[in-house]
Design a protein around this motif. Structure first.
Motif, PDB file in Angstrom:
ATOM      1  N   GLU A   1       0.852  -1.183   0.000  1.00 25.07           N
ATOM      2  CA  GLU A   1       0.000   0.000   0.000  1.00 25.07           C
ATOM      3  C   GLU A   1       0.893   1.239   0.000  1.00 25.07           C
ATOM      4  N   PRO A   2       0.928   1.998  -1.087  1.00 23.38           N
ATOM      5  CA  PRO A   2       1.821   3.151  -1.204  1.00 23.38           C
ATOM      6  C   PRO A   2       1.267   4.391  -0.526  1.00 23.38           C
ATOM      7  N   ASN A   3       2.110   5.427  -0.479  1.00 28.33           N
ATOM      8  CA  ASN A   3       1.652   6.702   0.043  1.00 28.33           C
ATOM      9  C   ASN A   3       1.255   7.628  -1.097  1.00 28.33           C
ATOM     10  N   ALA A   4       0.897   8.874  -0.765  1.00 28.92           N
ATOM     11  CA  ALA A   4       0.347   9.793  -1.762  1.00 28.92           C
ATOM     12  C   ALA A   4       1.367  10.216  -2.811  1.00 28.92           C
ATOM     13  N   SER A   5       2.662  10.062  -2.529  1.00 29.62           N
ATOM     14  CA  SER A   5       3.654  10.439  -3.546  1.00 29.62           C
ATOM     15  C   SER A   5       3.545   9.546  -4.771  1.00 29.62           C
ATOM     16  N   ILE A   6       3.119   8.300  -4.575  1.00 23.82           N
ATOM     17  CA  ILE A   6       2.931   7.395  -5.714  1.00 23.82           C
ATOM     18  C   ILE A   6       1.730   7.838  -6.543  1.00 23.82           C
ATOM     19  N   THR A   7       0.689   8.285  -5.873  1.00 21.79           N
ATOM     20  CA  THR A   7      -0.455   8.835  -6.582  1.00 21.79           C
ATOM     21  C   THR A   7      -0.030  10.002  -7.466  1.00 21.79           C
ATOM     22  N   GLN A   8       0.817  10.851  -6.936  1.00 25.53           N
ATOM     23  CA  GLN A   8       1.282  11.997  -7.706  1.00 25.53           C
ATOM     24  C   GLN A   8       2.075  11.546  -8.926  1.00 25.53           C
ATOM     25  N   ARG A   9       2.912  10.526  -8.759  1.00 26.64           N
ATOM     26  CA  ARG A   9       3.675  10.018  -9.904  1.00 26.64           C
ATOM     27  C   ARG A   9       2.738   9.542 -11.016  1.00 26.64           C
ATOM     28  N   ILE A  10       1.669   8.832 -10.620  1.00 26.46           N
ATOM     29  CA  ILE A  10       0.727   8.320 -11.612  1.00 26.46           C
ATOM     30  C   ILE A  10       0.055   9.466 -12.345  1.00 26.46           C
ATOM     31  N   ILE A  11      -0.383  10.465 -11.604  1.00 26.01           N
ATOM     32  CA  ILE A  11      -1.083  11.593 -12.206  1.00 26.01           C
ATOM     33  C   ILE A  11      -0.179  12.369 -13.146  1.00 26.01           C
ATOM     34  N   GLU A  12       1.089  12.489 -12.797  1.00 29.28           N
ATOM     35  CA  GLU A  12       2.019  13.250 -13.626  1.00 29.28           C
ATOM     36  C   GLU A  12       2.500  12.463 -14.840  1.00 29.28           C
ATOM     37  N   ALA A  13       2.297  11.154 -14.817  1.00 30.76           N
ATOM     38  CA  ALA A  13       2.791  10.321 -15.912  1.00 30.76           C
ATOM     39  C   ALA A  13       1.889  10.423 -17.127  1.00 30.76           C
ATOM     40  N   ASP A  14       2.447  10.067 -18.264  1.00 34.55           N
ATOM     41  CA  ASP A  14       1.659  10.000 -19.493  1.00 34.55           C
ATOM     42  C   ASP A  14       0.888   8.700 -19.595  1.00 34.55           C
ATOM     43  N   ALA A  15       1.371   7.647 -18.927  1.00 36.48           N
ATOM     44  CA  ALA A  15       0.693   6.355 -18.986  1.00 36.48           C
ATOM     45  C   ALA A  15       0.907   5.606 -17.677  1.00 36.48           C
ATOM     46  N   PHE A  16      -0.085   4.801 -17.311  1.00 33.65           N
ATOM     47  CA  PHE A  16      -0.037   3.964 -16.112  1.00 33.65           C
ATOM     48  C   PHE A  16      -0.272   2.521 -16.534  1.00 33.65           C
ATOM     49  N   VAL A  17       0.767   1.683 -16.409  1.00 32.09           N
ATOM     50  CA  VAL A  17       0.668   0.263 -16.729  1.00 32.09           C
ATOM     51  C   VAL A  17       0.261  -0.477 -15.459  1.00 32.09           C
ATOM     52  N   HIS A  18      -0.872  -1.179 -15.511  1.00 34.30           N
ATOM     53  CA  HIS A  18      -1.371  -1.874 -14.327  1.00 34.30           C
ATOM     54  C   HIS A  18      -1.717  -3.321 -14.689  1.00 34.30           C
ATOM     55  N   VAL A  19      -2.120  -4.102 -13.677  1.00 34.26           N
ATOM     56  CA  VAL A  19      -2.286  -5.544 -13.840  1.00 34.26           C
ATOM     57  C   VAL A  19      -3.762  -5.946 -13.922  1.00 34.26           C
ATOM     58  N   GLY A  20      -4.641  -4.993 -14.153  1.00 27.91           N
ATOM     59  CA  GLY A  20      -6.055  -5.304 -14.189  1.00 27.91           C
ATOM     60  C   GLY A  20      -6.684  -5.190 -12.818  1.00 27.91           C
ATOM     61  N   GLU A  21      -8.006  -5.159 -12.784  1.00 27.77           N
ATOM     62  CA  GLU A  21      -8.712  -4.906 -11.528  1.00 27.77           C
ATOM     63  C   GLU A  21      -8.629  -6.087 -10.564  1.00 27.77           C
ATOM     64  N   ASP A  22      -8.838  -5.774  -9.290  1.00 27.03           N
ATOM     65  CA  ASP A  22      -8.952  -6.741  -8.191  1.00 27.03           C
ATOM     66  C   ASP A  22      -7.622  -7.355  -7.761  1.00 27.03           C
ATOM     67  N   PHE A  23      -6.505  -6.871  -8.292  1.00 29.48           N
ATOM     68  CA  PHE A  23      -5.212  -7.442  -7.897  1.00 29.48           C
ATOM     69  C   PHE A  23      -4.461  -6.525  -6.939  1.00 29.48           C
ATOM     70  N   GLN A  24      -4.410  -5.240  -7.238  1.00 28.10           N
ATOM     71  CA  GLN A  24      -3.755  -4.253  -6.388  1.00 28.10           C
ATOM     72  C   GLN A  24      -4.790  -3.180  -6.044  1.00 28.10           C
ATOM     73  N   PRO A  25      -5.378  -3.222  -4.850  1.00 22.86           N
ATOM     74  CA  PRO A  25      -6.440  -2.268  -4.513  1.00 22.86           C
ATOM     75  C   PRO A  25      -6.041  -0.808  -4.691  1.00 22.86           C
ATOM     76  N   TRP A  26      -4.786  -0.479  -4.362  1.00 21.72           N
ATOM     77  CA  TRP A  26      -4.356   0.919  -4.505  1.00 21.72           C
ATOM     78  C   TRP A  26      -4.359   1.343  -5.967  1.00 21.72           C
ATOM     79  N   ALA A  27      -4.005   0.426  -6.861  1.00 20.23           N
ATOM     80  CA  ALA A  27      -4.033   0.746  -8.288  1.00 20.23           C
ATOM     81  C   ALA A  27      -5.474   0.919  -8.768  1.00 20.23           C
ATOM     82  N   ASP A  28      -6.390   0.076  -8.263  1.00 24.17           N
ATOM     83  CA  ASP A  28      -7.800   0.224  -8.618  1.00 24.17           C
ATOM     84  C   ASP A  28      -8.320   1.593  -8.189  1.00 24.17           C
ATOM     85  N   ARG A  29      -7.927   2.043  -6.983  1.00 22.79           N
ATOM     86  CA  ARG A  29      -8.386   3.351  -6.515  1.00 22.79           C
ATOM     87  C   ARG A  29      -7.805   4.472  -7.366  1.00 22.79           C
ATOM     88  N   ALA A  30      -6.538   4.322  -7.756  1.00 21.17           N
ATOM     89  CA  ALA A  30      -5.918   5.341  -8.607  1.00 21.17           C
ATOM     90  C   ALA A  30      -6.637   5.436  -9.950  1.00 21.17           C
TER      91      ALA A  30
END
Length: 350
Positions: A80-109
């Motif tokens: 479970e990351p902190n808010a700095s990771i959220t900022q990285r995602i928002i500032e990025a041009d793309a977010f590569v993720h593993v699909g839903e239900d695997f990483q809850p923090w990624a689902d919320r992002a």
């Protein structure tokens, strides 16, 4: 001004509730990118090490920088990351993720990105991959992924299934940086045909060479796709999908019975998991030693320094261990070097 530009200017205070307050032990990895250390180049961030590695292979030779969000030394499932990771995602041009239900923090992002109109491109590495049902060895209360939450998410352990995620990432990058679409697709094809196919052949040779069709793991339930691909039973000690489950006395008794019935001398244990259950099996059964295995879900500092990725981890961690635990080779013959044997025989926690 895009939504991401506005958030760059104003910070992510409104999004701080997206994640917990975990302190990062070290900075995530980066690869590729253009001038000024990549700060002026397009950036893609990945929620999981395996797909960061695939991404950096695909982006090689292009201006796209790829960044691993999971800190060194941590397992990518359950973090479970902190808010700095959220900022990285928002500032990025793309977010590569593993699909839903695997990483809850990624689902919320992802939910926040969609609901707030942030223009970070979302690249689902799992899209179009054929998943298998959850293993019978799972805890009965465990939930997987998919519409019915009954599918095993760890598909990338099968090199052939991993090829679909490589294609997904390449197409996602092509949409973000279309002027380099041909390079992304060419790199993806090269990586799949030269690396993933080669790993698949090497794994197949290891499992075909063995008279034993069972591997006892003192690790969590992440290796079913290895078993499905190569016709072997993967017996996890931890019956959870994430690397955080408890080991019950009944689990130890069942593992001891498997070890006795199959004359097992060596077992495998997760690099980023507790060593206590493995140590208990060494004390209480005929197991002599445990050796490392990993579902490519995290990295050690020395692996980062040596730029190890999926390929190097397969070659230098998983393959030697499978040769040992299947009885194909002695630890001395399977180890890439005497130093490897000294480091990884009954290895200590990170």
């Amino acid at each position: 001004m895009t939504r991401r530009d506005a958030l760059r200017a104003g910070g992510v205070a409104a999004l701080a509730g997206l994640a917990g307050c975990t302190v990062l032990p070290s900075a995530p990895g980066r690869a590729g990118g253009g001038g000024d250390d990549g700060r002026d180049s397009p950036v893609a961030v990945a929620s999981f090490f395996s797909f960061f590695d695939f991404g950096r292979q695909i982006a090689d030779g292009t201006p796209l920088t790829v960044e691993n969000l999971v800190p060194t030394g941590l397992h990518g499932h359950g973090w479970e990351p902190n808010a700095s990771i959220t900022q990285r995602i928002i500032e990025a041009d793309a977010f590569v993720h593993v699909g839903e239900d695997f990483q809850p923090w990624a689902d919320r992002a992802i939910q926040t990105i969609r609901s707030d109109g942030v223009d970070t491109a979302l690249i689902n590495a799992r899209e179009g991959v054929e998943l298998v049902d959850l293993a019978e060895t799972l805890d009965q209360e465990e939930e997987g992924v998919g519409e019915q939450r009954g599918l095993d998410p760890h598909f990338w352990l099968d090199p052939q299934r991993a090829k679909q995620s490589v294609d997904n990432i390449a197409e996602g990058f092509a949409a973000v940086v279309p002027e380099h679409a041909d390079a992304f697709r060419d790199n993806a094809e090269t990586y799949s045909s030269e690396v993933l196919d080669r790993i698949d052949r090497d794994y197949e040779a290891i499992f075909d060479a063995s008279d034993r069709d069972i591997v006892q793991l003192a690790a969590h339930n992440a290796f079913q796709y290895i078993g499905v691909r190569y016709g072997v039973q993967m017996r996890p000690l931890v019956t959870n999908l994430a690397a955080s489950g408890d080991v019950k006395p009944a689990d130890i008794r069942e593992a001891a019975a498997v070890i006795d019935e199959n004359d097992i001398t060596y077992i495998a244990n997760g690099v980023f998991e507790s060593q206590r259950p493995a140590q208990q099996l060494v004390r209480e059964t005929d197991v002599v030693a445990y050796f490392p295995v990993t579902p490519y879900a995290g990295v050690r500092e020395e692996w980062v320094e040596e730029r190890w990725g999926y390929e190097e981890i397969a070659d230098n961690i998983n393959m030697p261990t499978f040769d040992i635990v299947l009885g194909n080779k002695t630890p001395e013959d399977a180890a890439p070097s005497p130093a490897w044997l000294e480091q990884w025989r009954n290895f200590e926690p990170i």
